[in-house]
Write a protein that holds these residues in place. Structure first.
Motif, PDB file in Angstrom:
ATOM      1  N   ARG A  74     -59.524  10.059  24.544  1.00 53.70           N
ATOM      2  CA  ARG A  74     -60.795  10.783  24.556  1.00 53.70           C
ATOM      3  C   ARG A  74     -60.782  11.710  23.342  1.00 53.70           C
ATOM      4  O   ARG A  74     -60.395  12.865  23.420  1.00 53.70           O
ATOM      5  N   HIS A  92     -71.065  18.148  21.369  1.00 54.31           N
ATOM      6  CA  HIS A  92     -69.846  17.384  21.604  1.00 54.31           C
ATOM      7  C   HIS A  92     -70.232  15.927  21.859  1.00 54.31           C
ATOM      8  O   HIS A  92     -71.166  15.651  22.612  1.00 54.31           O
ATOM      9  N   ASP A  94     -69.042  12.928  23.559  1.00 49.91           N
ATOM     10  CA  ASP A  94     -68.080  12.580  24.603  1.00 49.91           C
ATOM     11  C   ASP A  94     -67.916  11.062  24.672  1.00 49.91           C
ATOM     12  O   ASP A  94     -68.481  10.390  25.531  1.00 49.91           O
TER      13      ASP A  94
END
Length: 277
Positions: A74, A92, A94
């Motif tokens: 990740r 962000h 993700d």
């Protein structure tokens, strides 16, 4: 015994997966949302990723002594820019990585690994616009610190087999990149930027790879367009990843801040062109 690579090949998707070069522009592209380049990223660029199992992106903002591939499961979102509005630092992306596939590629091209490396803004910024659903795993390959156009072209050649693994190679840099010359008032396009970009596209269209590799000596206004080489090197990785008989396609061609070329290219092959004609 069947190798893991063979399994990947048999399951590979049937998308185009021709290597792509994009000019990622300023981090402000995410905030402005009112330019032709933003429209291209939001409406068209994401479609180029359809069918990919994963995206291998080479950004101008990661350089190492030897080629290195990120293997984070990740990857973090790296905000590697300064002095911009706070909302940009709150963004962000993700997205998942693919450590197993990244590790297979390491073996194929003789790279090193970095399990802690996240995605810099040359990687996540265009993707957060083009693929906001983060539905395709992403990992990065570093550029060569102080590497020449030829060095990066040869690095790109090692990536030619990745299409068979379902991996799309994306070079993310800039067709022109002179931050000191930017016109914050958005005046007319500077002739030097237009002339440099036209020369690059012309040599690409005529398959004059030798001239492109010698751009610093041959291209008009090369030193003005690129005081440093770093943002053009992803172009050479994408070019090297294409086959020798590549068919260049200009996906987008606009300018921001007077001379920041937002050129995007795909290096297709004749077979794909004939199939879609």
């Amino acid at each position: 015994m069947t190798s893991p690579v063979a399994n990947r090949v048999s399951d590979a998707p049937q998308g185009n997966l021709a290597p792509i070069f994009i000019s990622h522009g300023s981090p402000m592209l995410v905030a402005r949302q009112s330019t032709p380049a933003f429209d291209f990223f939001a409406r068209d660029l994401g479609n180029q990723f359809d069918g990919a199992r994963a995206i291998l992106i080479v950004s101008a903002h990661w350089q190492t002594a030897t080629p290195t591939i990120s293997t984070a499961a990740r990857p973090d979102t790296i905000h590697d820019f300064y002095g911009f509005p706070k909302p940009l630092y709150d963004l962000h992306y993700d997205v998942a990585g693919d450590p197993a596939l990244a590790s297979e590629i390491v073996g194929l091209i003789g790279a090193e690994t970095d399990a802690a490396r996240g995605l810099d803004h040359g990687a996540w910024m265009p993707l957060i616009i083009a693929r906001p659903g983060a539905d395709i795993p992403v990992f990065q390959l570093s550029m060569l610190a102080h590497g020449s156009p030829l060095d990066h072209y040869e690095l790109g050649k090692k990536l030619r087999g990745l299409r068979d693994l379902g991996v799309l190679v994306v070079g993310s840099g800039a067709m022109t990149h002179n931050l000191r010359a930017l016109d914050r008032n958005e005046g007319p396009i500077d002739p030097w930027a237009q002339e440099f970009t036209s020369w690059m596209l012309g040599k690409l269209g005529s398959h004059d790879v030798e001239a492109l590799l010698d751009y610093r000596a041959q291209a008009p206004y090369a030193a003005m367009a690129h005081p440093e080489d770093d943002h053009l090197m992803p172009f050479y990785v994408a070019l090297g990843a294409a086959g020798d008989d590549f068919v260049p396609e200009t996906l987008h061609d606009s300018f921001e801040f007077g001379n920041l070329a937002m050129t995007a290219l795909r290096f297709d092959d004749p077979q794909n062109i004939h199939q879609t004609a």
